[in-house]
Design an enzyme around this catalytic site. Structure first.
Site, mmCIF file in Angstrom:
data_model
loop_
_atom_site.group_PDB
_atom_site.id
_atom_site.type_symbol
_atom_site.label_atom_id
_atom_site.label_comp_id
_atom_site.label_asym_id
_atom_site.label_seq_id
_atom_site.Cartn_x
_atom_site.Cartn_y
_atom_site.Cartn_z
ATOM 1 C CB CYS A 183 -1.690 -1.783 -11.681
ATOM 2 S SG CYS A 183 -0.726 -3.126 -12.087
ATOM 3 C CB THR A 184 -0.237 -2.632 -7.158
ATOM 4 O OG1 THR A 184 -1.516 -1.228 -7.248
ATOM 5 C CG2 THR A 184 0.384 -1.742 -5.351
#
Length: 251
Positions: A183-184
């Site tokens: 994810c980020t």
């Protein structure tokens, strides 16, 4: 000239005093004239802050004086303007909402894999045991559309609470593979990896530090496009510089 330091970090740690901590952190951030968003919950902290480097680092240093946050190590990037409009500190039920209360990262993380190792696995097409490697994007569909790893699995979820059901629908497709969830910045793939392990997927890891750490520690190969961020920069490239048009959004 890039003069604004942007940081993001999170930690799953019990915070029974989240409401009281909100007042302390808000006053501290305002005193330093920082802007951004800090989310607090009984499960931990998630923060996005921007401002002059000395002030941002002063905030982090003060935060680290609390033993619960002593090992917080924010990811850094730079911009030439302030990407946040105001300073918000909120108390939530979860710092990243999954609606799955049995998932408690503070009680034990899923195994993580370093960015350099992920790059090497993708270079060679398999992990160190010869198993095929797949990357699993745990972000929302609009974030994925900004950029993702080549060939990443994308279930087109519109919010993270949809992830558990999406995983269950595709579990059999993943059982013979090594799965790297990402994810980020690491917070969603951490919860996702724990869930997947608890529900029977044996070879699953979280990408340590998420896409932003991958950009920081590798040349960004195997990733196409930018990494969506929840501020006016919109997305960051592998050089951790803003790409594309700016927009306004809440972290």
């Amino acid at each position: 000239m890039n003069t604004v330091l942007n940081i993001s970090s999170y930690k799953f740690v019990p915070l029974p005093d989240a409401a009281a901590l909100r007042e302390v952190l808000l006053a501290r951030a305002q005193a330093l004239q920082l802007k951004g968003t800090i989310l607090l919950a009984e499960e931990g902290i998630n923060l996005f802050l921007a401002g002059p480097a000395d002030d941002v680092r002063s905030f982090v240093s003060q935060l680290q004086q609390d033993p619960r946050f002593a090992d917080i190590a924010p990811k850094e990037s730079w911009s030439d303007t302030q990407p946040f409009k105001k300073m918000l500190v909120k108390v939530k039920g979860e710092i990243i909402r999954m609606n799955h209360p049995t998932i408690k990262p503070a009680e034990g993380r899923a195994p993580s894999v370093a960015p350099a190792t992920v790059k090497r696995w993708l270079d060679q097409g398999h992990d160190d045991h010869g198993r095929p490697v797949v990357t699993l994007d745990t972000r929302n569909d609009f974030e994925v559309d900004e950029g993702t790893f080549d060939g990443a699995i994308d279930w087109r979820i519109t919010k993270f609470t949809e992830f558990p059901d999406a995983f269950r629908a595709h579990l059999d497709e993943l059982k013979d593979k090594t799965v790297v969830s990402f994810c980020t910045g690491g917070i969603r793939c951490e919860k996702a990896a724990i869930l997947m392990r608890e529900e029977g997927l044996e070879h699953v890891y979280q990408l340590e530090g998420g896409i932003l750490k991958y950009f920081e520690e590798t040349d960004g190969s195997h990733y196409k496009g930018g990494c969506f961020v929840f501020d006016e920069r919109r997305a960051l490239g592998a050089d951790l510089q803003a790409t594309g048009l700016q927009h306004s959004s809440e972290a």
